[in-house]
Design a protein around this motif. Structure first.
Motif, PDB file in Angstrom:
ATOM      1  N   PRO A 317       1.002  -1.015  -0.007  1.00 13.89           N
ATOM      2  CA  PRO A 317      -0.019  -0.079  -0.123  1.00 13.89           C
ATOM      3  C   PRO A 317       0.865   1.161  -0.046  1.00 13.89           C
ATOM      4  O   PRO A 317       0.402   2.461  -0.678  1.00 13.89           O
ATOM      5  CB  PRO A 317      -0.742  -0.181   1.141  1.00 13.89           C
ATOM      6  N   ASP A 318       1.976   1.382   0.781  1.00 12.23           N
ATOM      7  CA  ASP A 318       2.852   2.307   0.568  1.00 12.23           C
ATOM      8  C   ASP A 318       3.397   2.890  -0.820  1.00 12.23           C
ATOM      9  O   ASP A 318       3.307   3.966  -1.205  1.00 12.23           O
ATOM     10  CB  ASP A 318       4.332   2.339   1.544  1.00 12.23           C
ATOM     11  N   LEU A 319       3.647   1.616  -1.475  1.00 14.62           N
ATOM     12  CA  LEU A 319       3.830   2.115  -2.957  1.00 14.62           C
ATOM     13  C   LEU A 319       2.765   2.709  -3.821  1.00 14.62           C
ATOM     14  O   LEU A 319       3.051   3.437  -4.541  1.00 14.62           O
ATOM     15  CB  LEU A 319       4.553   0.804  -3.540  1.00 14.62           C
ATOM     16  N   ALA A 320       1.656   1.908  -3.466  1.00 16.36           N
ATOM     17  CA  ALA A 320       0.451   2.393  -4.265  1.00 16.36           C
ATOM     18  C   ALA A 320       0.104   3.973  -3.661  1.00 16.36           C
ATOM     19  O   ALA A 320      -0.218   4.645  -4.613  1.00 16.36           O
ATOM     20  CB  ALA A 320      -0.701   1.598  -3.692  1.00 16.36           C
ATOM     21  N   THR A 321       0.272   4.426  -2.574  1.00 22.93           N
ATOM     22  CA  THR A 321      -0.039   5.801  -2.359  1.00 22.93           C
ATOM     23  C   THR A 321       0.998   6.571  -2.853  1.00 22.93           C
ATOM     24  O   THR A 321       0.625   7.708  -3.517  1.00 22.93           O
ATOM     25  CB  THR A 321       0.189   5.895  -0.806  1.00 22.93           C
ATOM     26  N   VAL A 322       2.260   6.490  -3.000  1.00 19.42           N
ATOM     27  CA  VAL A 322       3.215   7.235  -3.794  1.00 19.42           C
ATOM     28  C   VAL A 322       3.047   7.123  -4.962  1.00 19.42           C
ATOM     29  O   VAL A 322       3.023   8.288  -5.907  1.00 19.42           O
ATOM     30  CB  VAL A 322       4.685   6.676  -3.369  1.00 19.42           C
ATOM     31  N   PHE A 323       2.502   6.027  -5.732  1.00 13.18           N
ATOM     32  CA  PHE A 323       2.257   5.850  -6.992  1.00 13.18           C
ATOM     33  C   PHE A 323       0.876   6.860  -7.441  1.00 13.18           C
ATOM     34  O   PHE A 323       0.989   7.689  -8.456  1.00 13.18           O
ATOM     35  CB  PHE A 323       2.151   4.674  -7.626  1.00 13.18           C
ATOM     36  N   LEU A 324      -0.091   6.805  -6.563  1.00 15.93           N
ATOM     37  CA  LEU A 324      -1.039   7.570  -7.239  1.00 15.93           C
ATOM     38  C   LEU A 324      -0.972   9.064  -6.931  1.00 15.93           C
ATOM     39  O   LEU A 324      -1.586   9.853  -7.523  1.00 15.93           O
ATOM     40  CB  LEU A 324      -2.266   7.100  -6.179  1.00 15.93           C
ATOM     41  N   ASP A 325       0.413   9.618  -6.222  1.00 13.13           N
ATOM     42  CA  ASP A 325       0.524  10.854  -5.851  1.00 13.13           C
ATOM     43  C   ASP A 325       1.409  11.459  -7.079  1.00 13.13           C
ATOM     44  O   ASP A 325       2.121  12.674  -7.002  1.00 13.13           O
ATOM     45  CB  ASP A 325       0.878  11.328  -4.735  1.00 13.13           C
ATOM     46  N   PHE A 327       1.070  11.602 -10.445  1.00 14.61           N
ATOM     47  CA  PHE A 327       0.778  12.515 -11.369  1.00 14.61           C
ATOM     48  C   PHE A 327      -0.603  13.104 -10.962  1.00 14.61           C
ATOM     49  O   PHE A 327      -1.787  12.744 -11.566  1.00 14.61           O
ATOM     50  CB  PHE A 327       0.425  11.538 -12.762  1.00 14.61           C
ATOM     51  N   PRO A 328      -0.095  14.231 -10.068  1.00 17.83           N
ATOM     52  CA  PRO A 328      -1.562  14.906  -9.583  1.00 17.83           C
ATOM     53  C   PRO A 328      -2.129  15.588 -10.760  1.00 17.83           C
ATOM     54  O   PRO A 328      -3.446  15.825 -10.656  1.00 17.83           O
ATOM     55  CB  PRO A 328      -1.167  15.985  -8.614  1.00 17.83           C
ATOM     56  N   ARG A 335      -5.245   8.151 -14.645  1.00 12.93           N
ATOM     57  CA  ARG A 335      -4.618   7.568 -13.292  1.00 12.93           C
ATOM     58  C   ARG A 335      -5.345   6.223 -13.457  1.00 12.93           C
ATOM     59  O   ARG A 335      -4.483   5.273 -12.915  1.00 12.93           O
ATOM     60  CB  ARG A 335      -5.089   8.289 -12.374  1.00 12.93           C
ATOM     61  N   PHE A 336      -6.321   5.995 -13.528  1.00 15.13           N
ATOM     62  CA  PHE A 336      -7.059   4.844 -13.666  1.00 15.13           C
ATOM     63  C   PHE A 336      -6.100   3.641 -14.580  1.00 15.13           C
ATOM     64  O   PHE A 336      -5.920   2.560 -14.321  1.00 15.13           O
ATOM     65  CB  PHE A 336      -8.514   4.616 -13.998  1.00 15.13           C
ATOM     66  N   LYS A 337      -5.914   4.136 -15.983  1.00 15.62           N
ATOM     67  CA  LYS A 337      -5.077   3.423 -16.860  1.00 15.62           C
ATOM     68  C   LYS A 337      -3.485   3.133 -16.231  1.00 15.62           C
ATOM     69  O   LYS A 337      -3.173   2.077 -16.492  1.00 15.62           O
ATOM     70  CB  LYS A 337      -4.943   4.186 -18.053  1.00 15.62           C
ATOM     71  N   ARG A 338      -3.193   4.185 -15.611  1.00 17.87           N
ATOM     72  CA  ARG A 338      -1.702   4.007 -15.052  1.00 17.87           C
ATOM     73  C   ARG A 338      -1.979   2.933 -14.004  1.00 17.87           C
ATOM     74  O   ARG A 338      -0.861   2.026 -13.904  1.00 17.87           O
ATOM     75  CB  ARG A 338      -1.288   5.348 -14.582  1.00 17.87           C
ATOM     76  N   ALA A 339      -2.789   2.869 -13.148  1.00 20.28           N
ATOM     77  CA  ALA A 339      -2.910   1.849 -11.918  1.00 20.28           C
ATOM     78  C   ALA A 339      -3.272   0.381 -12.595  1.00 20.28           C
ATOM     79  O   ALA A 339      -2.640  -0.444 -12.060  1.00 20.28           O
ATOM     80  CB  ALA A 339      -4.272   2.225 -11.090  1.00 20.28           C
TER      81      ALA A 339
END
Length: 569
Positions: A317-325, A327-328, A335-339
Motif C-alpha cells: 500500500p505504501d507504494l500505491a500511495t506514492v504512485f497515485l500521487d 501525477f496529480p 490515473r486509472f489506466k496507469r494503475a
C-alpha cells in the motif's frame, strides 16, 4: 615381567662380582703409625660398602630435618588447594543448574581456600546475578578489571549489568572499551550496534557496521541488509527534518544545528534512500521513500520506474500511495489506466486489485472497482475492503448497502500492518520501539497486537447504531399455535395475583367418591382469533432509534425535524 627380569639380572651381576672379589687371593694392609691393619680383600670391600651406606643414610636424615617443616607446609597447602578447587567446581555446577544460594556458599568457600582471584571473582559474580544481588555482581566484575586475563570478561559482565539496569549509555561505553581491546569481539559489536540503532544514532551504527565487516564478524549479505535498513532510517530522519514546520523552510535558512540547508538535507536523504534501495531491492520502505524523494526532486519518470520495480517484487500500500500521487495533474481516467498498468505486474496480488479499485473510485467507475474487489468481499472481508465497498455502494447510490458495509467494517478483521513482538504500526521503523529489536517488523495481518487499532468516526457511529434495535414481542405460552398453524404474537398481559382460598371442612364419616377431573377445553374463540397484524416497516429507520451522522455532516439545522434528517439519508 620385564622389571622382574631386570631385578634378577642385577642381583646375579652383583653376586658374581662379590664371588669374584671373595675369591681374590691376598690381603689389604693399612699402616697407621706403629699399627698395621691387615684385611682380606672381601672384608675390605664390605667395609667400604658399609661406610657408603652409613653416609647415604646420614644425608637423608639431615635433609629430612632441614626440609621437613617446608614439606609439611606444602602438604597442607596442597590439601587446601584440593578443597578449594573442589568448592570451585561445585560452585560452577551450581551456577549451571541455577542454584544461586548453593553457588554463593561455594563461592565464599573457594575464595577463602584459593588464591585465584580471577576464578573466584567470576564465580562470585555469577552467583550474585543468580540471587539478584546486582550490586555485588557489579563489584565483582569491577574487581576483575585489574587482571589482564579477565579484563574482557569483566567488560562483558559490566555491559550485561548496565543493560539489565537500563543504563544504555554506560552499556555502550563498556562495549566500545571491549572493541578497543579486542576489535573482533562479537558480543561487543552486537551490543554497541543495537544500542546505537535503538537510540536513532544511525551514523554511528553505520561506522560500527563497517568496522565489524572489516573484522569478518558478519557475512556480506547480512551486512548489506543491515546497511540498507540503517540508510532507510537515516533518510526517514532527514526527510522528517525538512518536513517539520519548525525546521528550515528554504535553501537560505541555515538555522539548523549543523548549518545544513534544506537542499543539502534533501540531497542527503535522497542519496541514502537510493543507496538503501540498491542494497535491498525487496525493502519496501526504502523503495517508497526513494520514489517519493525522487519525485520531489522533479524526476517523476524515475520515481515511476522505482515503484514499478518494487511492485514487481512485493506490492504494498505504501507504494500505491506514492504512485497515485506521482501525477496529480492527470485526469482520473488516465490515473486509472496507469494503475491498471502497474497492477498488471502482479495481477494476482490483493494490493494490485485494491490499487485499481481506488483509482476506479476516483474516476467514478464504480462497476470496475466493484469487479476488482468482489473476490475479496466474501466471506470474511478485511476492514479496508469493507470501507472500499461502502464507498463504492455510496457512489452507486445504494445507501442500504453502504450502511451494511460500514456496519461490517466495525468487526471486520484488521488489515495487514507492520507487526513484531506483539506490536503493530502502520509506519515502518528500523527498530521496534517496545523491544528495541532491529529490522524485526514484518508486513502481515496482526494477531495479538498490543496497540489497539483506532476506529473512524463512521465506524464508531455505526457501532452505536447497531446497539439500538427493537426487541422481539414476547409470545404467550397458552396461545402458542400447534405445529403448522399461525402464530399469535399478541402480547401477554400480566395477571393479578390471587389469594388462595381456605380449605373446606371434610366429613370423615362420609365416604368420599372419586371424581374424574374434567378435561380442560381450549378457548376456541381465542385460538381461532386472527393474529394481530405486525406493524409494517416502511423504512429501515423504524428498527433503529437514530441514524448516525456522517463524518462530514455538520448536523441538522435548527429548523430541521427528525423526518427531514431521515430523508437526507
Amino acid at each position: 615381567m620385564i622389571r622382574t627380569l631386570w631385578y634378577f639380572l642385577i642381583v646375579a651381576v652383583l653376586a658374581t662380582l662379590a664371588a669374584a672379589i671373595a675369591g681374590l687371593p691376598g690381603d689389604i694392609v693399612a699402616t697407621i703409625g706403629d699399627t698395621q691393619i691387615a684385611l682380606s680383600v672381601a672384608t675390605a670391600f664390605g667395609l667400604i660398602a658399609l661406610l657408603i651406606g652409613i653416609a647415604i643414610f646420614a644425608e637423608r636424615v639431615i635433609t629430612f630435618l632441614v626440609r621437613g617443616p617446608g614439606n609439611v607446609a606444602s602438604f597442607w597447602q596442597s590439601r587446601r588447594e584440593v578443597r578449594g578447587y573442589e568448592a570451585l567446581s561445585r560452585g560452577l555446577l551450581a551456577v549451571a543448574s541455577g542454584d544461586g544460594a548453593t553457588a554463593t556458599r561455594y563461592a565464599d568457600k573457594a575464595q577463602k581456600l584459593l588464591d585465584q582471584p580471577a576464578m573466584t571473582l567470576l564465580l562470585s559474580a555469577q552467583a550474585a546475578k543468580l540471587t539478584g544481588d546486582e550490586a555485588a555482581s557489579g563489584r565483582a566484575f569491577k574487581a576483575m578489571l585489574a587482571a589482564p586475563e579477565t579484563h574482557g570478561l569483566a567488560l562483558k559482565g559490566l555491559f550485561e549489568h548496565a543493560m539489565a539496569s537500563g543504563d544504555y549509555e554506560l552499556a555502550r561505553v563498556q562495549a566500545a572499551r571491549a572493541l578497543d581491546v579486542a576489535p573482533a569481539t562479537p558480543w561487543a559489536f552486537e551490543g554497541k550496534f543495537a544500542i546505537e540503532a535503538r537510540a536513532g544514532a544511525f551514523d554511528a551504527a553505520l561506522e560500527t557496521l563497517d568496522k565489524a565487516l572489516g573484522q569478518g564478524l558478519l557475512e556480506r549479505a547480512d551486512a548489506r541488509r543491515r546497511r540498507a535498513v540503517l540508510l532507510t532510517g537515516l533518510a526517514q530522519q532527514e526527510a522528517a527534518r525538512i518536513a517539520e514546520p519548525t525546521g528550515p523552510r528554504d535553501e537560505e535558512d541555515l538555522g539548523t544545528d549543523d548549518g545544513a540547508s534544506v537542499q543539502e538535507i534533501r540531497a542527503g536523504a535522497l542519496r541514502h534512500a537510493i543507496e538503501a534501495r540498491d542494497l535491498a531491492p525487496d525493502l519496501v520502505p526504502a523503495a517508497a521513500l526513494a520514489a517519493q524523494l525522487v519525485h520531489e526532486d522533479g524526476r517523476t519518470r524515475r520515481a515511476q520506474k522505482i515503484i514499478e520495480d518494487a511492485w514487481s517484487r512485493s506490492p504494498h500500500p505504501d507504494l500505491a500511495t506514492v504512485f497515485l500521487d506521482l501525477f496529480p495533474a492527470d485526469a482520473a481516467d488516465k490515473r486509472f489506466k496507469r494503475a491498471e498498468a502497474l497492477a498488471a505486474r502482479s495481477p494476482d496480488n490483493v494490493e494490485s486489485n485494491v490499487l485499481v479499485a481506488r483509482a476506479a473510485i476516483g474516476a467514478r467507475r464504480f462497476d470496475d472497482a466493484k469487479a476488482r474487489l468482489v473476490a475479496y468481499a466474501e466471506p470474511f472481508p478485511s476492514r479496508r475492503i469493507c470501507l472500499l465497498m461502502a464507498e463504492i455502494a455510496e457512489g452507486m447510490g445504494d445507501m442500504g448497502a453502504t450502511r451494511e458495509w460500514l456496519s461490517r467494517s466495525v468487526r471486520a478483521p484488521a488489515d495487514a500492518q507492520w507487526v513484531a513482538d506483539g506490536y503493530r504500526t502502520a509506519t515502518w521503523q528500523p527498530v521496534v520501539p517496545v523491544t528495541g529489536a532491529f529490522d524485526a517488523l514484518e508486513w502481515r495481518a496482526p494477531t495479538d497486537a498490543m496497540v489497539a487499532s483506532r476506529s473512524s468516526s463512521t465506524e464508531e457511529a455505526m457501532a452505536h447504531a447497531a446497539q439500538a434495535v427493537v426487541l422481539p414481542v414476547p409470545v404467550s405460552p397458552s396461545t402458542a399455535p400447534s405445529s403448522g398453524g399461525p402464530r399469535d404474537v399478541t402480547p401477554v398481559t400480566p395477571q393479578a395475583k390471587t389469594t388462595p382460598a381456605a380449605p373446606a371442612q371434610v366429613d370423615l364419616a362420609t365416604p368420599v367418591t372419586p371424581v374424574m377431573a374434567a378435561p380442560v377445553m381450549p378457548d376456541v374463540a381465542r385460538a381461532t382469533r386472527a393474529p394481530a397484524p405486525a406493524p409494517a416497516l416502511d423504512d429501515i429507520h423504524d428498527e433503529i432509534d437514530f441514524m448516525p451522522p456522517r463524518p462530514d455532516d455538520p448536523g441538522p439545522d435548527a429548523f430541521d425535524d427528525d423526518e427531514d434528517r431521515r430523508a437526507s439519508w
